[in-house]
Scaffold this motif. Structure first.
Motif, PDB file in Angstrom:
ATOM      1  N   ILE A   1       1.716   3.131   0.530  1.00  0.00           N
ATOM      2  CA  ILE A   1       2.703   3.189   1.619  1.00  0.00           C
ATOM      3  C   ILE A   1       2.236   4.132   2.726  1.00  0.00           C
ATOM      4  O   ILE A   1       2.340   3.822   3.924  1.00  0.00           O
ATOM      5  N   LEU A   2       1.707   5.297   2.331  1.00  0.00           N
ATOM      6  CA  LEU A   2       1.236   6.271   3.326  1.00  0.00           C
ATOM      7  C   LEU A   2       0.091   5.713   4.166  1.00  0.00           C
ATOM      8  O   LEU A   2       0.050   5.898   5.383  1.00  0.00           O
ATOM      9  N   PHE A   3      -0.844   5.024   3.513  1.00  0.00           N
ATOM     10  CA  PHE A   3      -1.976   4.466   4.262  1.00  0.00           C
ATOM     11  C   PHE A   3      -1.521   3.371   5.221  1.00  0.00           C
ATOM     12  O   PHE A   3      -1.995   3.286   6.353  1.00  0.00           O
ATOM     13  N   LEU A   4      -0.604   2.533   4.778  1.00  0.00           N
ATOM     14  CA  LEU A   4      -0.138   1.443   5.640  1.00  0.00           C
ATOM     15  C   LEU A   4       0.683   1.962   6.813  1.00  0.00           C
ATOM     16  O   LEU A   4       0.645   1.394   7.906  1.00  0.00           O
ATOM     17  N   LEU A   5       1.437   3.028   6.582  1.00  0.00           N
ATOM     18  CA  LEU A   5       2.233   3.612   7.664  1.00  0.00           C
ATOM     19  C   LEU A   5       1.429   4.617   8.490  1.00  0.00           C
ATOM     20  O   LEU A   5       1.946   5.138   9.482  1.00  0.00           O
ATOM     21  N   GLU A   6       0.184   4.878   8.046  1.00  0.00           N
ATOM     22  CA  GLU A   6      -0.695   5.847   8.716  1.00  0.00           C
ATOM     23  C   GLU A   6      -0.008   7.204   8.826  1.00  0.00           C
ATOM     24  O   GLU A   6      -0.029   7.864   9.871  1.00  0.00           O
ATOM     25  N   MET A   7       0.550   7.629   7.703  1.00  0.00           N
ATOM     26  CA  MET A   7       1.238   8.918   7.619  1.00  0.00           C
ATOM     27  C   MET A   7       0.505   9.820   6.628  1.00  0.00           C
ATOM     28  O   MET A   7       0.044   9.356   5.584  1.00  0.00           O
TER      29      MET A   7
ATOM     30  N   TYR B   1       0.947   7.707 -12.713  1.00  0.00           N
ATOM     31  CA  TYR B   1      -0.166   7.205 -11.892  1.00  0.00           C
ATOM     32  C   TYR B   1       0.199   5.952 -11.091  1.00  0.00           C
ATOM     33  O   TYR B   1      -0.134   5.881  -9.897  1.00  0.00           O
ATOM     34  N   PRO B   2       0.859   4.930 -11.677  1.00  0.00           N
ATOM     35  CA  PRO B   2       1.213   3.748 -10.869  1.00  0.00           C
ATOM     36  C   PRO B   2       2.108   4.079  -9.681  1.00  0.00           C
ATOM     37  O   PRO B   2       1.961   3.491  -8.603  1.00  0.00           O
ATOM     38  N   PHE B   3       3.030   5.017  -9.880  1.00  0.00           N
ATOM     39  CA  PHE B   3       3.928   5.406  -8.794  1.00  0.00           C
ATOM     40  C   PHE B   3       3.157   6.193  -7.722  1.00  0.00           C
ATOM     41  O   PHE B   3       3.473   6.087  -6.526  1.00  0.00           O
ATOM     42  N   LEU B   4       2.165   6.969  -8.154  1.00  0.00           N
ATOM     43  CA  LEU B   4       1.329   7.690  -7.201  1.00  0.00           C
ATOM     44  C   LEU B   4       0.529   6.707  -6.353  1.00  0.00           C
ATOM     45  O   LEU B   4       0.417   6.878  -5.132  1.00  0.00           O
ATOM     46  N   GLU B   5      -0.011   5.657  -6.988  1.00  0.00           N
ATOM     47  CA  GLU B   5      -0.732   4.635  -6.232  1.00  0.00           C
ATOM     48  C   GLU B   5       0.190   3.945  -5.232  1.00  0.00           C
ATOM     49  O   GLU B   5      -0.215   3.670  -4.100  1.00  0.00           O
TER      50      GLU B   5
ATOM     51  N   ILE C   1      -5.772  10.943   1.444  1.00  0.00           N
ATOM     52  CA  ILE C   1      -7.178  10.723   1.090  1.00  0.00           C
ATOM     53  C   ILE C   1      -7.628  11.740   0.047  1.00  0.00           C
ATOM     54  O   ILE C   1      -8.327  11.402  -0.921  1.00  0.00           O
ATOM     55  N   ILE C   2      -7.235  12.987   0.229  1.00  0.00           N
ATOM     56  CA  ILE C   2      -7.618  14.040  -0.718  1.00  0.00           C
ATOM     57  C   ILE C   2      -7.055  13.737  -2.106  1.00  0.00           C
ATOM     58  O   ILE C   2      -7.758  13.860  -3.125  1.00  0.00           O
ATOM     59  N   VAL C   3      -5.788  13.323  -2.169  1.00  0.00           N
ATOM     60  CA  VAL C   3      -5.183  12.963  -3.458  1.00  0.00           C
ATOM     61  C   VAL C   3      -5.909  11.775  -4.067  1.00  0.00           C
ATOM     62  O   VAL C   3      -6.149  11.720  -5.286  1.00  0.00           O
ATOM     63  N   SER C   4      -6.284  10.810  -3.221  1.00  0.00           N
ATOM     64  CA  SER C   4      -7.022   9.641  -3.705  1.00  0.00           C
ATOM     65  C   SER C   4      -8.327  10.061  -4.376  1.00  0.00           C
ATOM     66  O   SER C   4      -8.666   9.586  -5.470  1.00  0.00           O
ATOM     67  N   LEU C   5      -9.068  10.945  -3.718  1.00  0.00           N
ATOM     68  CA  LEU C   5     -10.341  11.398  -4.269  1.00  0.00           C
ATOM     69  C   LEU C   5     -10.147  12.198  -5.552  1.00  0.00           C
ATOM     70  O   LEU C   5     -10.921  12.056  -6.508  1.00  0.00           O
ATOM     71  N   ILE C   6      -9.105  13.023  -5.589  1.00  0.00           N
ATOM     72  CA  ILE C   6      -8.835  13.833  -6.772  1.00  0.00           C
ATOM     73  C   ILE C   6      -8.531  12.948  -7.988  1.00  0.00           C
ATOM     74  O   ILE C   6      -8.896  13.277  -9.124  1.00  0.00           O
TER      75      ILE C   6
ATOM     76  N   MET D   1      -9.992   0.200   7.484  1.00  0.00           N
ATOM     77  CA  MET D   1     -10.129   0.938   6.227  1.00  0.00           C
ATOM     78  C   MET D   1      -8.776   1.381   5.697  1.00  0.00           C
ATOM     79  O   MET D   1      -8.501   1.302   4.498  1.00  0.00           O
ATOM     80  N   LEU D   2      -7.902   1.838   6.592  1.00  0.00           N
ATOM     81  CA  LEU D   2      -6.560   2.242   6.179  1.00  0.00           C
ATOM     82  C   LEU D   2      -5.783   1.051   5.627  1.00  0.00           C
ATOM     83  O   LEU D   2      -5.085   1.164   4.616  1.00  0.00           O
ATOM     84  N   LEU D   3      -5.915  -0.084   6.298  1.00  0.00           N
ATOM     85  CA  LEU D   3      -5.225  -1.286   5.854  1.00  0.00           C
ATOM     86  C   LEU D   3      -5.720  -1.725   4.484  1.00  0.00           C
ATOM     87  O   LEU D   3      -4.920  -2.047   3.602  1.00  0.00           O
ATOM     88  N   PHE D   4      -7.035  -1.711   4.298  1.00  0.00           N
ATOM     89  CA  PHE D   4      -7.604  -2.126   3.011  1.00  0.00           C
ATOM     90  C   PHE D   4      -7.148  -1.189   1.891  1.00  0.00           C
ATOM     91  O   PHE D   4      -6.724  -1.640   0.823  1.00  0.00           O
ATOM     92  N   MET D   5      -7.220   0.112   2.131  1.00  0.00           N
ATOM     93  CA  MET D   5      -6.831   1.075   1.100  1.00  0.00           C
ATOM     94  C   MET D   5      -5.340   0.977   0.796  1.00  0.00           C
ATOM     95  O   MET D   5      -4.920   1.081  -0.360  1.00  0.00           O
ATOM     96  N   GLY D   6      -4.536   0.768   1.836  1.00  0.00           N
ATOM     97  CA  GLY D   6      -3.097   0.650   1.621  1.00  0.00           C
ATOM     98  C   GLY D   6      -2.739  -0.566   0.800  1.00  0.00           C
ATOM     99  O   GLY D   6      -1.977  -0.475  -0.172  1.00  0.00           O
ATOM    100  N   VAL D   7      -3.277  -1.726   1.170  1.00  0.00           N
ATOM    101  CA  VAL D   7      -2.983  -2.949   0.422  1.00  0.00           C
ATOM    102  C   VAL D   7      -3.564  -2.878  -0.984  1.00  0.00           C
ATOM    103  O   VAL D   7      -2.954  -3.338  -1.953  1.00  0.00           O
TER     104      VAL D   7
END
Length: 243
Positions: A173-179, A164-168, A185-190, A121-127
């Motif tokens: 990067i955070l999801f792929l690095l698992e940081m 927004y593009p820079f936020l994405e 996730i909270i920012v993603s939902l917001i 899931m982290l990999l999918f969201m990151g990519v």
């Protein structure tokens, strides 16, 4: 009723996106298409708009002049401007389906041999975020204009729409690095929930607005697929947050 106008002041793809998104929200407007190569503006509407009415709606740098009404189908030998309404949804959304297919393939291959759900899931969201931010960053200004048509936050803040593009990109990067997974996730939902509500409102009102999920490079209509795409990311985010 289809009407073709001449339009001046177009300098880039951002101009095209601005004109189309601005005129699309006018009453009784069904479809707007700008042909930059020929300087034409094609309008499908339940009423015939005068050039003066369109000029009042558009920013000052654009000028709409003489028009002629199209009452019959153009001859076969005459160049026809293909509109999105004349293309099947499947053909329009093919790039989106193709990208999702590659995202799933990359997620599966990148998870070999463990196939651990959380990592997948982290990999999918990151990519996902990296790929979709790439298309938006190709034309940030044009994306911001289109995004503001349906996202309630972007409609009130151009700074947010442009950021927004820079936020994405950062989230990817955070999801792929698992940081900082939980904050990410909270920012993603917001960001995703208001966008999804805007998409839902657009679909319920049957407005023909271009989706900005892949920026302005690919012409994607706002359809149920956009809603499904956002919903998938929200479900994944909630599953990660509470799982």
């Amino acid at each position: 009723m289809r009407t073709i106008y001449h339009i001046n002041g177009l300098t880039c793809t951002s101009c095209k996106a601005t004109v189309e998104s601005t005129l699309s929200v006018l009453p009784d407007m069904q479809h707007v298409l700008v042909d930059m190569a020929e300087g034409k503006l094609v309008v499908d509407a339940a009423v015939r708009y005068s050039a003066e009415a369109l000029n009042e709606a558009l920013p000052g740098k654009y000028t709409v002049t003489a028009y002629h009404e199209v009452e019959e189908p153009a001859p076969v030998k005459q160049k026809v401007i293909e509109t999105e309404a004349e293309v099947s949804k499947l053909k329009q959304l093919f790039p989106l389906f193709l990208i999702f297919g590659f995202l799933l393939l990359g997620t599966v291959l990148g998870s070999v041999p463990e196939f651990e759900p959380k990592r997948m899931m982290l990999l999918f969201m990151g990519v996902f975020y990296l790929v979709f931010s790439f298309f938006k960053l190709l034309d940030v200004s044009g994306f911001a204009q289109s995004f503001a048509m349906y996202d309630p936050i972007a409609a009130k803040s151009q700074s947010y729409a442009r950021a927004y593009p820079f936020l994405e990109l950062l989230l990817g990067i955070l999801f792929l690095l698992e940081m900082a997974i939980v904050p990410a996730i909270i920012v993603s939902l917001i960001t995703l929930i208001p966008t999804t509500l805007g998409v839902t409102r657009t679909l319920l009102h049957k407005q023909k607005i271009r989706c900005a999920c892949l920026g302005t490079v690919l012409k994607l209509p706002m359809t149920e697929a956009t809603f499904i795409e956002n919903s998938i990311m929200i479900v994944l985010g909630v599953a990660m947050l509470f799982g």
